[in-house]
Design an enzyme around this catalytic site. Structure first.
Site, PDB file in Angstrom:
ATOM      1  N   SER A  36       0.838  -1.205   0.000  1.00 13.41           N
ATOM      2  CA  SER A  36       0.000   0.000   0.000  1.00 13.41           C
ATOM      3  C   SER A  36       0.866   1.246   0.000  1.00 13.41           C
ATOM      4  CB  SER A  36      -0.897   0.022   1.242  1.00 13.41           C
ATOM      5  OG  SER A  36      -1.580   1.257   1.372  1.00 13.41           O
ATOM      6  N   TYR A  53      -0.285   0.333  10.647  1.00 17.34           N
ATOM      7  CA  TYR A  53      -0.593  -0.016   9.265  1.00 17.34           C
ATOM      8  C   TYR A  53       0.601   0.277   8.366  1.00 17.34           C
ATOM      9  CZ  TYR A  53      -3.015  -0.107   4.738  1.00 17.34           C
ATOM     10  OH  TYR A  53      -3.391  -0.390   3.454  1.00 17.34           O
TER      11      TYR A  53
END
Length: 339
Positions: free
Chosen positions: A165, A191
Site C-alpha cells: 500500500s 498499518y
C-alpha cells in the site's frame, strides 16, 4: 545485469502502457493461464475477488483460502475453476494445515497472491502476541510463502505478489518495538510499518528466490471505492488522513482519485502475469507499472500521506530487508531457508 532491487536499483517505470484507469480486463487480455495453479488469499471479497475472477477467466485454477468458508462459497459460486479451503491468516496452525494439504496434493504453485489484509483497526494481537495489522498484512505473507516454498519452486516460473500500500509512507519499520509493547498504539503507524515490512519482504524474497525462477512483487492497488477494508475506521481517522473535510464529507479531489474494484485489482493481476516483468523482480508496482522511487528526503511519516504515488527508499533497504527476515523467523519460530 542488475539482479536485485536493493536501494531501488530496478525501481523505474517501464512504460507498460497501463495506467491508473486500467482494469483487470485490460491487463489480462491475451494472457493464457491454462494449466496454471494460483492461490489468492482474501480472494472472496473486494480486490481479491476481482483478482480471482481475472485469473480464472484466463484459465487458471484458483484456490481461495478463507476464514469464512460459507461466505466464500456464496461470493465465488459463479466462477469456474475455483477451489475453496479453510484458512485464517492470523492463526499459524491454520496456515500450516492449509499449506500442508496443498503440498500433499503434489501440485506446483505458479501464482501466490498474498492479498489478505486489514487496516486502521484498534489494538489487537494474534495468538503469538503480534499486533494484528503486522500479523495479517506481513507475518501471514511470510509464513504462508515459507510453507508453500516447495510448490513455488516446483512450478519453475512462479510469482509471488504481495499486496502492499501507499500506506507504507506512514512509517518505516520499527525494529525496537514492532508490536507496540513500549509505545502508545497508533493505528496509522501500525498499518504503515506492516506495509513497509511487506515491501522489505518482497525485496529480500526476490533476491533469494530468483535463482530458483521465482520472482516477487509488491503492489499498491490505489484508493478504492466499495471494499470492506475501512469498516472499522472512525470519521476522525479519515479526516486525519485528509479524505474527509471537517463536516465529514468526502473531499472532491479524493473522490476524483478513487478507483473502481476492477481498476484496483489491475496492478496485482499485471504483476502476476505480465511478460514485461519476466526479467525484473523485487519491485514495488502501482497503476499497472513499476512505481517511481522517491528521493530519500521526500517524506517523513508525519506528512507522507500527502504523496499520492511512488515508493519510499527505506522500504527497499538491503540491510533492513535482511534484518527483518531474521527478526521474523525469530518472532514466529519458523526458519525460511530458500534453497
Amino acid at each position: 545485469m542488475i539482479q536485485n532491487n536493493y536501494q531501488g536499483a530496478l525501481q523505474h517505470p517501464i512504460g507498460s502502457g497501463f495506467y491508473a484507469q486500467s482494469t483487470t480486463a485490460d491487463v489480462i487480455k491475451g494472457v493464457d493461464l491454462s494449466g496454471k495453479i494460483a492461490i489468492v488469499t482474501g480472494g472472496n471479497t473486494g480486490i481479491g475477488l476481482e483478482t480471482t475472477k481475472a485469473l480464472a477467466s484466463a484459465g487458471a485454477v484458483v484456490l481461495v483460502p478463507a476464514r469464512d468458508v460459507e461466505k466464500a462459497k456464496r461470493n465465488l459460486a459463479d466462477i469456474a475453476r475455483v477451489e475453496i479451503e479453510a484458512m485464517d491468516i492470523m492463526d499459524p496452525a491454520s496456515i500450516d494445515a492449509f499449506a500442508g494439504k496443498f503440498l500433499t496434493s503434489g501440485r506446483p504453485l505458479h501464482l501466490l497472491i498474498n492479498n489478505a489484509g486489514i487496516m486502521w483497526v484498534p489494538l489487537r494481537r494474534d495468538l503469538r502476541g503480534i499486533e494484528s495489522q503486522l500479523a495479517t498484512n506481513y507475518i501471514g505473507q511470510f509464513h504462508l510463502t515459507a510453507k508453500l516454498w516447495p510448490a513455488l519452486k516446483k512450478a519453475n516460473g512462479a510469482r509471488v505478489v504481495n499486496v502492499s500500500s501507499l500506506g507504507h509512507h506512514m512509517s518505516s519499520f520499527n525494529f525496537e518495538d514492532p508490536n507496540f509493547e513500549h509505545r502508545e498504539y497508533e493505528t496509522l503507524l501500525a498499518y504503515g510499518q506492516s506495509k513497509t515490512a511487506s515491501n522489505l519482504f518482497t525485496l529480500e524474497l526476490d533476491s533469494r528466490a530468483h535463482t530458483y525462477n521465482v520472482r516477487a512483487y509488491a503492489v499498491h492497488p490505489g484508493s478504492i471505492a466499495g471494499t470492506e477494508l475501512g469498516r472499522e475506521a472512525s470519521i476522525e481517522l479519515f479526516q486525519k488522513m485528509g479524505f474527509l473535510d471537517k463536516d465529514g464529507n468526502m473531499r472532491p479531489d479524493v473522490l476524483a482519485r478513487l478507483k473502481t474494484i476492477p481498476q484496483g485489482a489491475a496492478t496485482t493481476v499485471w504483476a502476476a502475469t505480465s511478460s514485461q516483468l519476466n526479467n525484473i523482480g523485487g519491485v514495488y508496482c502501482e497503476d499497472g507499472d513499476i512505481a517511481k522511487l522517491l528521493p530519500s528526503n521526500a517524506a517523513t511519516p508525519t506528512h507522507a500521506k500527502l504523496h499520492q504515488s511512488g515508493v519510499q527508499e527505506y522500504s527497499l533497504d538491503e540491510r533492513d530487508a535482511k534484518r527483518l527476515w531474521t527478526l521474523t523467523e525469530e518472532m514466529i519460530g519458523l526458519h525460511f531457508q530458500v534453497k
